[in-house]
Design a protein around this motif. Structure first.
Motif, PDB file in Angstrom:
ATOM      1  N   LEU A  52       0.847  -1.190   0.000  1.00  0.00           N
ATOM      2  CA  LEU A  52       0.000   0.000   0.000  1.00  0.00           C
ATOM      3  C   LEU A  52       0.884   1.242   0.000  1.00  0.00           C
ATOM      4  N   ALA A  53       0.561   2.208  -0.846  1.00  0.00           N
ATOM      5  CA  ALA A  53       1.312   3.460  -0.906  1.00  0.00           C
ATOM      6  C   ALA A  53       0.801   4.383   0.198  1.00  0.00           C
ATOM      7  N   VAL A  54       1.574   4.486   1.275  1.00  0.00           N
ATOM      8  CA  VAL A  54       1.168   5.274   2.446  1.00  0.00           C
ATOM      9  C   VAL A  54       2.213   6.337   2.768  1.00  0.00           C
ATOM     10  N   ALA A  55       2.695   7.011   1.737  1.00  0.00           N
ATOM     11  CA  ALA A  55       3.706   8.052   1.931  1.00  0.00           C
ATOM     12  C   ALA A  55       3.191   9.100   2.916  1.00  0.00           C
ATOM     13  N   PHE A  57       2.867   8.651   6.189  1.00  0.00           N
ATOM     14  CA  PHE A  57       2.365   8.039   7.420  1.00  0.00           C
ATOM     15  C   PHE A  57       3.527   7.450   8.216  1.00  0.00           C
ATOM     16  N   GLU A  58       3.462   7.606   9.527  1.00  0.00           N
ATOM     17  CA  GLU A  58       4.408   6.986  10.442  1.00  0.00           C
ATOM     18  C   GLU A  58       3.864   5.615  10.832  1.00  0.00           C
ATOM     19  N   GLU A  59       4.738   4.727  11.317  1.00  0.00           N
ATOM     20  CA  GLU A  59       4.295   3.404  11.768  1.00  0.00           C
ATOM     21  C   GLU A  59       3.209   3.522  12.838  1.00  0.00           C
ATOM     22  N   SER A  60       3.347   4.489  13.724  1.00  0.00           N
ATOM     23  CA  SER A  60       2.380   4.653  14.812  1.00  0.00           C
ATOM     24  C   SER A  60       1.003   5.094  14.311  1.00  0.00           C
ATOM     25  N   GLU A  61       0.902   5.566  13.079  1.00  0.00           N
ATOM     26  CA  GLU A  61      -0.367   6.016  12.518  1.00  0.00           C
ATOM     27  C   GLU A  61      -1.054   4.937  11.686  1.00  0.00           C
ATOM     28  N   LEU A  62      -0.423   3.760  11.579  1.00  0.00           N
ATOM     29  CA  LEU A  62      -0.966   2.650  10.795  1.00  0.00           C
ATOM     30  C   LEU A  62      -1.357   1.507  11.715  1.00  0.00           C
ATOM     31  N   GLU A  63      -2.426   0.802  11.358  1.00  0.00           N
ATOM     32  CA  GLU A  63      -2.918  -0.307  12.165  1.00  0.00           C
ATOM     33  C   GLU A  63      -3.365  -1.430  11.238  1.00  0.00           C
ATOM     34  N   LEU A  64      -2.940  -2.658  11.538  1.00  0.00           N
ATOM     35  CA  LEU A  64      -3.369  -3.840  10.804  1.00  0.00           C
ATOM     36  C   LEU A  64      -4.108  -4.753  11.753  1.00  0.00           C
ATOM     37  N   GLU A  65      -5.203  -5.358  11.264  1.00  0.00           N
ATOM     38  CA  GLU A  65      -6.004  -6.254  12.095  1.00  0.00           C
ATOM     39  C   GLU A  65      -6.564  -7.359  11.209  1.00  0.00           C
ATOM     40  N   VAL A  66      -6.549  -8.588  11.712  1.00  0.00           N
ATOM     41  CA  VAL A  66      -7.156  -9.715  11.002  1.00  0.00           C
ATOM     42  C   VAL A  66      -8.264 -10.263  11.878  1.00  0.00           C
ATOM     43  N   ALA A 111       5.884  -4.416   7.118  1.00  0.00           N
ATOM     44  CA  ALA A 111       6.997  -3.471   7.266  1.00  0.00           C
ATOM     45  C   ALA A 111       6.662  -2.200   6.495  1.00  0.00           C
ATOM     46  N   LEU A 112       7.166  -1.076   6.987  1.00  0.00           N
ATOM     47  CA  LEU A 112       6.996   0.216   6.333  1.00  0.00           C
ATOM     48  C   LEU A 112       8.358   0.667   5.831  1.00  0.00           C
ATOM     49  N   LYS A 113       8.481   0.820   4.505  1.00  0.00           N
ATOM     50  CA  LYS A 113       9.765   1.205   3.930  1.00  0.00           C
ATOM     51  C   LYS A 113       9.529   2.040   2.678  1.00  0.00           C
ATOM     52  N   ASN A 114      10.199   3.194   2.633  1.00  0.00           N
ATOM     53  CA  ASN A 114      10.113   4.093   1.473  1.00  0.00           C
ATOM     54  C   ASN A 114       8.685   4.456   1.094  1.00  0.00           C
ATOM     55  N   GLY A 115       7.831   4.646   2.090  1.00  0.00           N
ATOM     56  CA  GLY A 115       6.450   5.061   1.826  1.00  0.00           C
ATOM     57  C   GLY A 115       5.517   3.938   1.433  1.00  0.00           C
ATOM     58  N   LEU A 116       5.991   2.691   1.477  1.00  0.00           N
ATOM     59  CA  LEU A 116       5.146   1.535   1.165  1.00  0.00           C
ATOM     60  C   LEU A 116       4.963   0.678   2.410  1.00  0.00           C
ATOM     61  N   LEU A 117       3.714   0.351   2.712  1.00  0.00           N
ATOM     62  CA  LEU A 117       3.418  -0.618   3.750  1.00  0.00           C
ATOM     63  C   LEU A 117       3.314  -1.962   3.050  1.00  0.00           C
ATOM     64  N   VAL A 118       4.215  -2.885   3.389  1.00  0.00           N
ATOM     65  CA  VAL A 118       4.259  -4.196   2.748  1.00  0.00           C
ATOM     66  C   VAL A 118       3.780  -5.233   3.754  1.00  0.00           C
ATOM     67  N   VAL A 119       2.745  -5.994   3.371  1.00  0.00           N
ATOM     68  CA  VAL A 119       2.170  -7.035   4.219  1.00  0.00           C
ATOM     69  C   VAL A 119       2.444  -8.377   3.558  1.00  0.00           C
ATOM     70  N   GLU A 120       3.125  -9.262   4.278  1.00  0.00           N
ATOM     71  CA  GLU A 120       3.471 -10.589   3.768  1.00  0.00           C
ATOM     72  C   GLU A 120       2.394 -11.588   4.183  1.00  0.00           C
ATOM     73  N   LEU A 121       1.942 -12.401   3.236  1.00  0.00           N
ATOM     74  CA  LEU A 121       0.907 -13.395   3.484  1.00  0.00           C
ATOM     75  C   LEU A 121       1.415 -14.772   3.076  1.00  0.00           C
ATOM     76  N   LEU A 122       0.981 -15.797   3.810  1.00  0.00           N
ATOM     77  CA  LEU A 122       1.381 -17.166   3.525  1.00  0.00           C
ATOM     78  C   LEU A 122       0.159 -18.062   3.634  1.00  0.00           C
ATOM     79  N   LYS A 123      -0.033 -18.901   2.624  1.00  0.00           N
ATOM     80  CA  LYS A 123      -1.118 -19.883   2.667  1.00  0.00           C
ATOM     81  C   LYS A 123      -0.544 -21.178   3.218  1.00  0.00           C
ATOM     82  N   VAL A 124      -1.027 -21.573   4.393  1.00  0.00           N
ATOM     83  CA  VAL A 124      -0.569 -22.785   5.059  1.00  0.00           C
ATOM     84  C   VAL A 124      -1.693 -23.811   4.979  1.00  0.00           C
ATOM     85  N   ILE A 125      -1.477 -24.833   4.180  1.00  0.00           N
ATOM     86  CA  ILE A 125      -2.510 -25.856   3.999  1.00  0.00           C
ATOM     87  C   ILE A 125      -2.301 -26.940   5.052  1.00  0.00           C
TER      88      ILE A 125
END
Length: 154
Positions: A52-55, A57-66, A111-125
């Protein structure tokens, strides 16, 4: 809004109860305004990445929830109080993005790097969901007879 009859699909599938709700959610008009823009990338067979392009934004201003198979990404940005702009073209507004995750997809990290929030996903069967051969033969069928399990010859 058009409706789709999924009856033929349910005739030949078992256990896809959640599919109808996912399709229904996908068919509803997307109320988001396209902010922030994002990419979904396939890294390997069972690995995915959402960027996600979140230029601005600080880490403290972002929230992820599943919750219940839905990944929600929120950004809360404070107002630019006291600042005077001649031109304001950079959108630092709050947002909320939701992503429906398939069964057995887990969020591995973010992780937040260079204005991109990168979320890693894994499918565990799970092991019981992987393909396996079923042997045909002999005295292995079990039926319930009264209060006890008895083996009957096939």
């Amino acid at each position: 809004m058009a409706t789709i009859d999924l009856t033929p699909l349910y005739r030949s599938t078992i256990g896809f109860d959640r599919m109808a709700s996912i399709l229904d959610a996908a068919m509803r008009a997307d109320t988001s305004n396209g902010y922030p823009p994002y990419n979904i990338e396939v890294l390997e067979e069972n690995r995915y990445q959402i960027s996600l392009a979140v230029a601005g934004f600080e880490e403290s201003e972002l929230e992820l929830e599943v919750e219940r198979g839905v990944l929600t990404v929120r950004g809360r940005k404070a107002e630019d109080e006291g600042k005077r702009f001649l031109h304001k073209g950079i959108a630092f507004r709050s947002f909320e993005r939701k992503f429906n995750l398939a069964d057995h997809v887990q969020v591995e990290g973010a992780a937040l790097k260079n204005g991109l929030l990168v979320v890693e996903l894994l499918k565990v069967i799970p092991e019981q969901m992987k393909p396996r051969r079923i042997p045909i033969g002999g005295n292995t069928l079990r039926t319930i007879d009264g209060d006890s399990n008895q083996t009957k010859a096939a």
